[in-house]
Design a protein around this motif. Structure first.
Motif, mmCIF file in Angstrom:
data_model
loop_
_atom_site.group_PDB
_atom_site.id
_atom_site.type_symbol
_atom_site.label_atom_id
_atom_site.label_comp_id
_atom_site.label_asym_id
_atom_site.label_seq_id
_atom_site.Cartn_x
_atom_site.Cartn_y
_atom_site.Cartn_z
ATOM 1 N N MET A 117 -7.461 1.617 -2.830
ATOM 2 C CA MET A 117 -6.912 0.646 -3.766
ATOM 3 C C MET A 117 -5.758 -0.120 -3.114
ATOM 4 N N PHE A 144 -4.461 5.178 -2.526
ATOM 5 C CA PHE A 144 -3.849 3.969 -1.994
ATOM 6 C C PHE A 144 -3.765 3.985 -0.476
ATOM 7 N N GLY A 171 -5.562 10.020 -7.690
ATOM 8 C CA GLY A 171 -6.390 8.824 -7.742
ATOM 9 C C GLY A 171 -7.813 9.142 -8.121
ATOM 10 N N GLY A 190 -10.793 -4.711 -10.239
ATOM 11 C CA GLY A 190 -9.564 -3.965 -10.476
ATOM 12 C C GLY A 190 -9.023 -4.169 -11.873
ATOM 13 N N ARG A 210 0.864 -1.178 0.000
ATOM 14 C CA ARG A 210 0.000 0.000 0.000
ATOM 15 C C ARG A 210 0.905 1.233 0.000
ATOM 16 N N LEU A 269 -2.265 -2.269 -4.197
ATOM 17 C CA LEU A 269 -1.317 -2.599 -5.256
ATOM 18 C C LEU A 269 -0.673 -3.950 -4.951
ATOM 19 N N ASN A 270 -0.827 -4.893 -5.861
ATOM 20 C CA ASN A 270 -0.208 -6.213 -5.749
ATOM 21 C C ASN A 270 0.909 -6.326 -6.774
ATOM 22 N N ARG A 285 -7.646 -9.969 -4.831
ATOM 23 C CA ARG A 285 -6.563 -8.992 -4.866
ATOM 24 C C ARG A 285 -6.891 -7.655 -4.223
ATOM 25 N N GLY A 336 -4.982 -4.436 -14.198
ATOM 26 C CA GLY A 336 -3.574 -4.747 -14.018
ATOM 27 C C GLY A 336 -2.746 -4.545 -15.264
ATOM 28 N N PHE A 340 1.587 -6.301 -12.101
ATOM 29 C CA PHE A 340 1.112 -5.227 -11.237
ATOM 30 C C PHE A 340 -0.417 -5.225 -11.317
ATOM 31 N N ASP A 341 -1.076 -5.564 -10.227
ATOM 32 C CA ASP A 341 -2.536 -5.584 -10.182
ATOM 33 C C ASP A 341 -3.034 -4.606 -9.128
ATOM 34 N N ILE A 342 -3.986 -3.770 -9.478
ATOM 35 C CA ILE A 342 -4.602 -2.828 -8.548
ATOM 36 C C ILE A 342 -5.995 -3.332 -8.214
#
Length: 796
Positions: A786, A780, A12, A740, A4, A788-789, A649, A742, A754-756
């Motif tokens: 959100m 974030f 955003g 989400g 995060r 972030l992964n 996610r 990505g 990168f996945d949101i």
């Protein structure tokens, strides 16, 4: 890894609407750079009109003819052309700079109507129809240009196709090849009454060649077969064709005779440029093994060789040998060549060249871990491999892993849970060290003398041992030791069977602090899942996958796992007179309780492929584990959890559930264990699409949760985790839901993802307040933000 990261809220808040406005505006800007007097090739369609066609193939023909159109219009998504919009928005005549890079790498230049040759495309379509039996066809096109956009419509007019009336083989020769071809006629792809089809006729030649290759005809090829067609047969207007298949007169004598195998030479340590002298040759069971057994022993290698002296040459044995030898880790390349024997002209000598792979390798990886629960720290992984450990192409792998985490603050600060005293160390540290060794043997090791299986994929025996230490400083230390013995067998391309008859694990909780002991005393079910215990059982895994067929529109994957522990041991102790187990006096081995449970887990996936590299993936994971007999709860290491980069996610890993329960300690720095349960349900829907080059995009939706089979009660008879049990009438309202988008960097051998994730429904909130999408803050940080992964590889 889940991070995060704070972000100014206005970014955003406005970035998504700006992107949406860009896409919506693409419809009016697509002709921006189209020169005056030119038109954009906007769209096209193909119609096949065949009122008198009884084959009902119009829809298939339209699809086939549409594929012949070149060039294609600019790529579109839901009617929009974002890549063309990007090209127009950043158009520049300069050949360098940021705008030029965005225009050429992320954008796509307009496809002009002048680039399309409609007459040539019409001729190609007509030829395709001719090949499908429509010898009398007409193809025409009309073009409509409006607002600098050209739309083209092709119309193909067809009648009844020509059909096979008679299919004959001209085989009046006494050569063996003619008799062998005649014997294949029952399996012919050509059938009387079916429409004439050139593709089917070509496939029939390939089929006959495949049959002959398995009958010893090494030098035969499909090109030696030729067709003659006569369309003048039958009554006028019947549209019939007689086809005659024969072998070309120019076919050589060696192509028309079968061959047997004579000498078989195996170069077991071959390198390009080596001389082919046969010094130090070992003759072993009819094979010439060159040069010696200093690399892989002959008795092990020959389990992958299915070519036999004095047997008929067959392509099936050739391919089987090639695939089985390619599965040996000790070798990098496998090549088999044949030469006509110098003495017998109807015999072949086989030469098997095996090029060794790099035998030993050492790899080290460093990583930095950052988690949303406030922990971060370095990690290291060292891996050693020996691909020919005992001269039988055995793969020995030894892995050492260490991760070290410290609490660095951030989202997750808060008071300690009830019963836990603060340690006084604000930099709360934990570390995990593990070592694992595995030996993969490309054959079945068994006390029984089993025959060598004739499958493309070599069966494997797997032996593994491992140990790990998890230390949560100030709370507890957990040691784990494991040993496994199993087999892996792949009878077909799509089916894999993995059987681990021996699965041993010992989990030991050590060096607990008084504060942690107090917490366990207040949670008896948690205490039982942490206690020292043996896992003694077996694991059975069945995997079905059609992903090996890359050209299929629909691909399926399904993995079913059955995990058993303690059932046979408990039954044995019952038969031998042991007293029944109780919570206070469980049955033990060497003084420690053993776990008894049945666990089933199934992971199903469907991949729908369409367009160029676009894919819609659906996934459903269902699992359940039930403790019985000697156990009242599953071991902590066997319980299910959800959330994180490969699950849901929009939520932190292992943070969801069970059910509607929320552990208030989980958002604090004292989260020394994660939320786990007996039942798991996870569903994913993801659309993947290309952007440019190795950049791929995705939009997704995830849903799921975990539940308990039964309530866990404390000493006062109250649920320890209220709302955590499974209720068939209300579990859908307890699903955690997230959506989400990505970005993936896919360079074939490596994928950085990168996945949101954006939360939609939070199960632990009160009913009526669980839908949090309306409160999404677009940043974030904070609640309903959100996530972030960052991860390696695709999620599924």
């Amino acid at each position: 890894m889940l991070i995060r990261k704070p972000l100014p809220k206005y970014k955003g808040t406005y970035i998504l609407p700006l992107l949406l406005m860009l896409l919506l505006s693409s419809g009016c800007s697509v002709t921006k750079v189209v020169p005056e007097g030119r038109a954009l090739f906007w769209e096209y369609d193909v119609k096949v009109k065949g009122e008198k066609d009884s084959s009902n193939r119009s829809a298939d023909l339209e699809t086939e003819l549409s594929q012949t159109v070149r060039p294609k219009p600019n790529a579109s998504i839901l009617g929009l052309r974002p890549k063309l919009a990007i090209y127009n928005a950043f158009y520049t005549e300069k050949e360098k700079g940021l705008k030029h890079w965005i225009m050429t790498k992320l954008g796509e230049p307009p496809v002009l109507y002048s680039e399309l040759d409609t007459a040539t495309v019409s001729q190609i379509m007509s030829s395709r129809l001719h090949n499908r039996g429509y010898f009398n066809n007409t193809v025409s096109s009309t073009t409509t240009i409006e607002n600098k956009k050209a739309s083209v419509s092709w119309t193909a007019k067809i009648g009844e196709p020509y059909r096979f009336r008679k299919i004959a083989y001209t085989l009046n020769d006494s050569l063996p090849v003619h008799r062998d071809i005649e014997q294949t006629r029952e399996e012919s792809l050509l059938q009387t009454g079916e429409p004439y089809d050139l593709a089917t006729m070509t496939a029939e030649r390939v089929r006959i060649d495949g049959v002959l290759k398995n009958e010893g005809y090494y030098f035969f090829s499909p090109e030696l077969l030729i067709y003659s067609a006569d369309t003048t047969v039958g009554e006028p207007g019947e549209r019939l064709v007689d086809v005659v298949l024969r072998v070309k007169n120019a076919a050589s004598a060696k192509a028309l005779q079968p061959y047997t195998l004579d000498d078989i030479f195996i170069f077991a340590n071959y390198s390009v440029g080596d001389s082919l002298a046969t010094n130090d040759t070992i003759d072993y069971k009819g094979y010439h093994y060159i040069p010696n057994e200093n690399y892989v022993r002959a008795k092990h290698l020959l389990r992958g060789v299915f070519l036999e002296q004095d047997s008929l040459y067959t392509r099936e044995e050739h391919l089987l040998t090639t695939k089985r030898l390619n599965a040996f880790p000790a070798y990098k390349f496998v090549n088999i060549e044949y030469e006509v024997d110098t003495v017998e002209n109807n015999a072949l000598d086989a030469f098997i060249y095996l090029t060794p792979a790099l035998k030993k390798s050492l790899r080290a990886e460093a990583q930095m871990v950052s988690k949303s629960n406030g922990f971060s720290g370095p990690g290291i992984n060292v891996s050693f491999q020996n691909k020919n450990a005992f001269k039988g192409s055995e793969l020995l792998s030894v892995d050492f892993t260490g991760t070290f985490e410290s609490y660095v603050g951030g989202r997750g600060s808060g008071p300690a849970p009830e019963g836990i005293e603060p340690t006084g160390n604000q930099n709360l540290t934990s570390y995990e060290i593990s070592a694992k060794a595995s030996l993969t043997i490309p054959r079945i090791l068994s006390p029984f003398n089993l025959r060598n299986l004739r499958t493309e994929f070599a069966p494997q025996t797997r032996i593994g041992v491992g140990a790990s230490l998890l230390n949560r400083v100030g709370f507890f230390q957990m040691n784990s030791f494991s040993a496994t013995y199993g087999y892996n067998y792949r009878p077909t391309q799509t089916l894999t069977i993995d059987v681990t008859p021996i699965n041993l694990q010992y989990v030991q909780l050590a060096n607990t602090t008084p504060e942690f002991d107090k917490y366990l005393d207040r949670n008896p079910f948690l205490e039982r899942s942490f206690e020292n215990q043996f896992i003694v059982g077996s694991i059975y895994q069945l995997t079905y996958s059609t992903q090996v067929f890359e050209d299929r529109t629909n691909q399926f994957f399904d993995r079913l796992i059955l995990d058993l522990s303690g059932n046979s041991l408990n039954a044995f102790q019952s038969v031998t007179g042991f007293p029944p187990p109780t919570d206070e006096e469980p049955r033990t081995i060497v003084g420690n309780r053993f776990s008894q449970y049945v666990l089933v887990d199934n992971d199903f996936r469907h991949y729908l492929n369409f367009g160029e590299e676009s894919q819609l993936v659906t996934r459903l994971v269902v699992g359940a584990g039930f403790a019985l007999g000697n156990s009242t709860t599953l071991p902590y290491v066997k319980q299910f959890s959800v959330g994180g980069p490969n699950s849901i996610r929009a939520f932190r890993a292992r943070s969801i559930g069970p059910g509607a329960y929320r552990d208030t300690a989980q958002v604090t720095s004292f989260s020394f264990f994660d939320q786990v349960g007996d039942i798991r349900l996870v569903g994913n829907l993801e659309y993947r699409f290309p952007i440019t080059g190795f950049f791929k995009g995705a939009v997704f939706m995830d849903a799921g949760n975990i539940w308990l089979f039964r309530d866990e009660l404390n000493d006062d008879g109250e649920p320890i985790r209220p709302g955590g049990t499974f209720d068939s009438s209300g579990f859908l309202n307890q699903l955690a839901i997230g959506t989400g988008f990505g970005l993936r960097v896919d360079v074939e051998f490596f994928v950085l993802r990168f996945d949101i994730g954006i939360p939609v429904q939070v199960p632990h909130l009160p009913k009526g307040e669980r839908n949090v999408l309306k409160d999404f803050n677009g940043s974030f940080s904070g609640e309903n933000s959100m996530v972030l992964n960052i991860a390696i590889g695709y999620p599924f």
